[in-house]
Scaffold this active site. Sequence first.
Site, PDB file in Angstrom:
ATOM      1  N   SER A 141       0.857  -1.191   0.000  1.00  0.00           N
ATOM      2  CA  SER A 141      -0.141  -0.041   0.047  1.00  0.00           C
ATOM      3  C   SER A 141       0.810   1.307   0.096  1.00  0.00           C
ATOM      4  CB  SER A 141      -0.894  -0.087   1.215  1.00  0.00           C
ATOM      5  OG  SER A 141      -1.415   1.300   1.464  1.00  0.00           O
ATOM      6  N   TYR A 156      -1.125  -1.183  10.167  1.00  0.00           N
ATOM      7  CA  TYR A 156      -1.396  -1.399   8.943  1.00  0.00           C
ATOM      8  C   TYR A 156      -0.057  -0.927   7.869  1.00  0.00           C
ATOM      9  CZ  TYR A 156      -3.478  -1.241   4.346  1.00  0.00           C
ATOM     10  OH  TYR A 156      -4.002  -1.464   2.894  1.00  0.00           O
TER      11      TYR A 156
END
Length: 250
Positions: A141, A156
């Site tokens: 990401s 995350y």
Amino acid sequence: MSRTAVITGAGSRRGIGRATAHTLAAAGWAVAVLDVDEPAAKDAAGEIAAAHGVSALGVHCDVTDAGSVDRALTAVEAGLPEVGALVNNAGITSPTRFLDVTDEEWERIFAVNVRGSYLVTKRVAPGMADRGFGRIVNLSSVSAERGGGVFGGVAYSAAKAALLGFSRALARELGPRGITVNSVAPGLVDTDITAGKLDPDRKAAMVADIPMGRTGTVTDVADVIAFLCRPESSYLTGVTYDINGGSHIH
Ligand code: NAD
């Protein structure tokens, strides 16, 4: 020769995984949809087989559990052609700030994103190495690269950054066996992963900062993954592909 692409977390109806499974099927791959949501996995497989006329199998798989991963891949190997590609797409996020994150939440984010990718790769890579062909794509990401600031919090971002190191080290090790390993790092893509928790004002501010003037679509990401899975993409390995409309140019 027909080969199978295994895509984890491809059950989600509006998700990147299902779109990727469609794009790979359109390119002629047989498709295995692995998801902890078994009805969704079977629904996706049925939809893909009908749309593209390829073999497709939907199988229950909790990527955090080695036994579940082994059972799922055993079913795939029994029912579909040899596995040529793996897309480690199953992932969860959370926006919790570091000072508020619990140990349980930290572990859960790492379990799905990092241990899940490790376990499925560990199960699939030996066969690819024996056959001398493989394409592995890991879903990182932009949060890993810029330290969050999109939706996901520290857990995350850290988990997705771990996947970059995993991909690069694996690329070095498995290259001589004919296996490429790459990462994609999408920016904000409109799926259900944020579970409706992304504040509309925050989203508008983010879009205003994206040179291409919009959020990403699942097909923006699926197209790059399918490109990396082509047999012809054999000289691309250890690379991270940014798919963020120019929001993070570095
Ligand atoms: P999504 O929530 O639509 O899909 C995720 C899928 O993973 C779901 O089908 C879910 O059932 C499955 N899953 C969750 N836990 C699992 C487990 N333990 N075992 C097996 N399957 C499990 O999410 P998405 O937005 O399509 O995200 C796909 C991937 O892309 C994720 O790795 C995510 O982190 C990454 N990503 C998404 C974005 C975004 O903005 N949407 C941006 C960058 C990266």
